[in-house]
Design a protein around this motif. Structure first.
Motif, PDB file in Angstrom:
ATOM      1  N   PRO A  43      37.385  28.009  37.627  1.00 37.85           N
ATOM      2  CA  PRO A  43      37.316  26.817  38.481  1.00 37.85           C
ATOM      3  C   PRO A  43      38.681  26.219  38.843  1.00 37.85           C
ATOM      4  CG  PRO A  43      35.556  26.736  36.892  1.00 37.85           C
ATOM      5  CD  PRO A  43      36.432  27.906  36.518  1.00 37.85           C
ATOM      6  N   PRO A  44      39.624  26.043  37.890  1.00 37.32           N
ATOM      7  CA  PRO A  44      40.938  25.542  38.309  1.00 37.32           C
ATOM      8  C   PRO A  44      41.679  26.509  39.241  1.00 37.32           C
ATOM      9  CG  PRO A  44      40.692  25.291  35.942  1.00 37.32           C
ATOM     10  CD  PRO A  44      39.533  26.090  36.431  1.00 37.32           C
ATOM     11  N   ILE A  45      41.525  27.810  39.005  1.00 33.26           N
ATOM     12  CA  ILE A  45      42.164  28.782  39.895  1.00 33.26           C
ATOM     13  C   ILE A  45      41.554  28.667  41.288  1.00 33.26           C
ATOM     14  CG2 ILE A  45      42.442  31.253  40.378  1.00 33.26           C
ATOM     15  CD1 ILE A  45      42.729  31.686  37.371  1.00 33.26           C
ATOM     16  N   GLY A  46      40.226  28.505  41.347  1.00 38.94           N
ATOM     17  CA  GLY A  46      39.571  28.314  42.635  1.00 38.94           C
ATOM     18  C   GLY A  46      40.012  27.032  43.310  1.00 38.94           C
ATOM     19  N   LEU A  47      40.246  25.983  42.520  1.00 34.93           N
ATOM     20  CA  LEU A  47      40.722  24.715  43.079  1.00 34.93           C
ATOM     21  C   LEU A  47      42.113  24.882  43.674  1.00 34.93           C
ATOM     22  CD1 LEU A  47      40.061  21.710  43.400  1.00 34.93           C
ATOM     23  CD2 LEU A  47      41.167  21.322  41.207  1.00 34.93           C
ATOM     24  N   LEU A  48      42.960  25.633  42.987  1.00 36.90           N
ATOM     25  CA  LEU A  48      44.315  25.873  43.493  1.00 36.90           C
ATOM     26  C   LEU A  48      44.306  26.706  44.775  1.00 36.90           C
ATOM     27  CD1 LEU A  48      46.202  26.603  40.148  1.00 36.90           C
ATOM     28  CD2 LEU A  48      46.328  24.540  41.554  1.00 36.90           C
ATOM     29  N   THR A  49      43.275  27.498  44.954  1.00 38.20           N
ATOM     30  CA  THR A  49      43.199  28.349  46.146  1.00 38.20           C
ATOM     31  C   THR A  49      42.306  27.727  47.223  1.00 38.20           C
ATOM     32  OG1 THR A  49      41.372  29.605  45.189  1.00 38.20           O
ATOM     33  CG2 THR A  49      43.609  30.468  44.845  1.00 38.20           C
ATOM     34  N   GLY A  50      42.096  26.425  47.155  1.00 35.31           N
ATOM     35  CA  GLY A  50      41.340  25.742  48.203  1.00 35.31           C
ATOM     36  C   GLY A  50      39.839  25.744  47.985  1.00 35.31           C
ATOM     37  N   GLY A  51      39.400  25.689  46.744  1.00 37.33           N
ATOM     38  CA  GLY A  51      37.972  25.632  46.454  1.00 37.33           C
ATOM     39  C   GLY A  51      37.276  26.977  46.506  1.00 37.33           C
ATOM     40  N   LEU A  52      38.032  28.049  46.393  1.00 40.50           N
ATOM     41  CA  LEU A  52      37.488  29.397  46.480  1.00 40.50           C
ATOM     42  C   LEU A  52      36.768  29.755  45.175  1.00 40.50           C
ATOM     43  CD1 LEU A  52      37.429  32.004  48.171  1.00 40.50           C
ATOM     44  CD2 LEU A  52      39.553  32.651  47.078  1.00 40.50           C
ATOM     45  N   ASP A  53      35.545  30.249  45.276  1.00 33.06           N
ATOM     46  CA  ASP A  53      34.782  30.721  44.121  1.00 33.06           C
ATOM     47  C   ASP A  53      34.920  32.241  44.060  1.00 33.06           C
ATOM     48  OD1 ASP A  53      33.069  31.230  42.069  1.00 33.06           O
ATOM     49  OD2 ASP A  53      31.276  30.454  43.063  1.00 33.06           O
ATOM     50  N   PHE A  54      35.707  32.708  43.104  1.00 31.64           N
ATOM     51  CA  PHE A  54      36.002  34.143  43.015  1.00 31.64           C
ATOM     52  C   PHE A  54      34.742  34.977  42.809  1.00 31.64           C
ATOM     53  CE2 PHE A  54      40.292  32.769  42.620  1.00 31.64           C
ATOM     54  CZ  PHE A  54      41.062  33.845  43.008  1.00 31.64           C
ATOM     55  N   SER A  55      33.778  34.445  42.069  1.00 31.71           N
ATOM     56  CA  SER A  55      32.592  35.245  41.770  1.00 31.71           C
ATOM     57  C   SER A  55      31.769  35.545  43.021  1.00 31.71           C
ATOM     58  CB  SER A  55      31.714  34.532  40.740  1.00 31.71           C
ATOM     59  OG  SER A  55      31.212  33.324  41.268  1.00 31.71           O
ATOM     60  N   LYS A  56      31.983  34.804  44.089  1.00 36.83           N
ATOM     61  CA  LYS A  56      31.226  35.028  45.321  1.00 36.83           C
ATOM     62  C   LYS A  56      32.013  35.824  46.370  1.00 36.83           C
ATOM     63  CE  LYS A  56      28.284  30.978  44.831  1.00 36.83           C
ATOM     64  NZ  LYS A  56      27.646  31.459  43.695  1.00 36.83           N
ATOM     65  N   LEU A  57      33.220  36.232  46.052  1.00 45.06           N
ATOM     66  CA  LEU A  57      33.997  37.030  47.010  1.00 45.06           C
ATOM     67  C   LEU A  57      33.368  38.411  47.149  1.00 45.06           C
ATOM     68  CD1 LEU A  57      37.667  36.214  45.980  1.00 45.06           C
ATOM     69  CD2 LEU A  57      36.407  35.344  47.935  1.00 45.06           C
ATOM     70  N   GLU A  58      33.195  38.827  48.361  1.00 52.20           N
ATOM     71  CA  GLU A  58      32.605  40.141  48.598  1.00 52.20           C
ATOM     72  C   GLU A  58      33.069  40.692  49.944  1.00 52.20           C
ATOM     73  OE1 GLU A  58      28.363  38.558  50.428  1.00 52.20           O
ATOM     74  OE2 GLU A  58      28.410  39.392  48.431  1.00 52.20           O
ATOM     75  N   TRP A  59      32.981  41.985  50.056  1.00 46.39           N
ATOM     76  CA  TRP A  59      33.308  42.683  51.285  1.00 46.39           C
ATOM     77  C   TRP A  59      31.982  43.250  51.792  1.00 46.39           C
ATOM     78  CZ3 TRP A  59      35.516  48.211  51.452  1.00 46.39           C
ATOM     79  CH2 TRP A  59      35.812  48.575  52.774  1.00 46.39           C
ATOM     80  N   VAL A  60      31.497  42.700  52.888  1.00 43.59           N
ATOM     81  CA  VAL A  60      30.182  43.079  53.407  1.00 43.59           C
ATOM     82  C   VAL A  60      30.313  44.369  54.201  1.00 43.59           C
ATOM     83  CG1 VAL A  60      28.246  42.385  54.861  1.00 43.59           C
ATOM     84  CG2 VAL A  60      29.444  40.672  53.490  1.00 43.59           C
ATOM     85  N   LEU A  61      29.594  45.376  53.763  1.00 43.53           N
ATOM     86  CA  LEU A  61      29.588  46.661  54.461  1.00 43.53           C
ATOM     87  C   LEU A  61      28.507  46.687  55.540  1.00 43.53           C
ATOM     88  CD1 LEU A  61      29.967  49.003  51.367  1.00 43.53           C
ATOM     89  CD2 LEU A  61      31.759  48.237  52.920  1.00 43.53           C
ATOM     90  N   ARG A  62      27.369  46.084  55.224  1.00 39.67           N
ATOM     91  CA  ARG A  62      26.285  45.975  56.205  1.00 39.67           C
ATOM     92  C   ARG A  62      25.626  44.614  56.017  1.00 39.67           C
ATOM     93  NH1 ARG A  62      21.675  50.197  55.644  1.00 39.67           N
ATOM     94  NH2 ARG A  62      21.083  48.808  53.982  1.00 39.67           N
TER      95      ARG A  62
END
Length: 138
Positions: A43-62
């Protein structure tokens, strides 16, 4: 020797039981580390990156097609992988520190001098021993 008896002896050895205890504690420790990463570190890392939630990062193929339920979204979830890598590094660091402490204790034990051998018997003690042995023979 019967197989059951041999298996019982194998299980009764201390190192097998120690291994089982280690696996159980390791599984419990895994839950603690997962909680630490997901709920405390990220959570603090996500706060430092503008509220980014790392667990939801994904690369959509389809992408998912809402009109057709048959087409599901296909994605590479690299954010969850990042969380797992952080968990791995935390566990690796704890194991490293644990091994370092154990090795330090082993080195300290090895550095202790061995107990001194008992002093050699004095000439009087040797003579008394010989007399005792001669009296025992008679």
């Amino acid at each position: 020797m019967s197989m059951v008896k041999e298996f019982r002896e194998f299980i009764a050895r201390g190192n097998v039981i120690d291994l089982a205890v280690g696996v159980i504690i390791g599984a419990a420790f895994n839950g603690i580390v997962k909680s630490l990463v997901d709920q405390v570190i990220m959570p603090p890392i996500g706060l430092l990156t503008g509220g980014l939630d790392f667990s939801k990062l994904e690369w959509v193929l389809r992408p998912e097609d809402p009109a057709t339920e048959a087409i599901e979204k296909v994605s590479v979830q690299y954010g969850a992988f990042i969380n797992t890598l952080i968990q791995f590094f935390i566990v690796a660091m704890v194991v490293f520190l644990l091994v370092k402490v154990v090795n330090g204790i082993r080195r300290a034990d090895a550095a202790e001098p061995a107990p001194a051998a008992p002093p050699a018997p004095t000439p009087e003690e040797k003579l008394l021993t010989e007399i005792r042995d001669l009296l025992a023979k008679t």
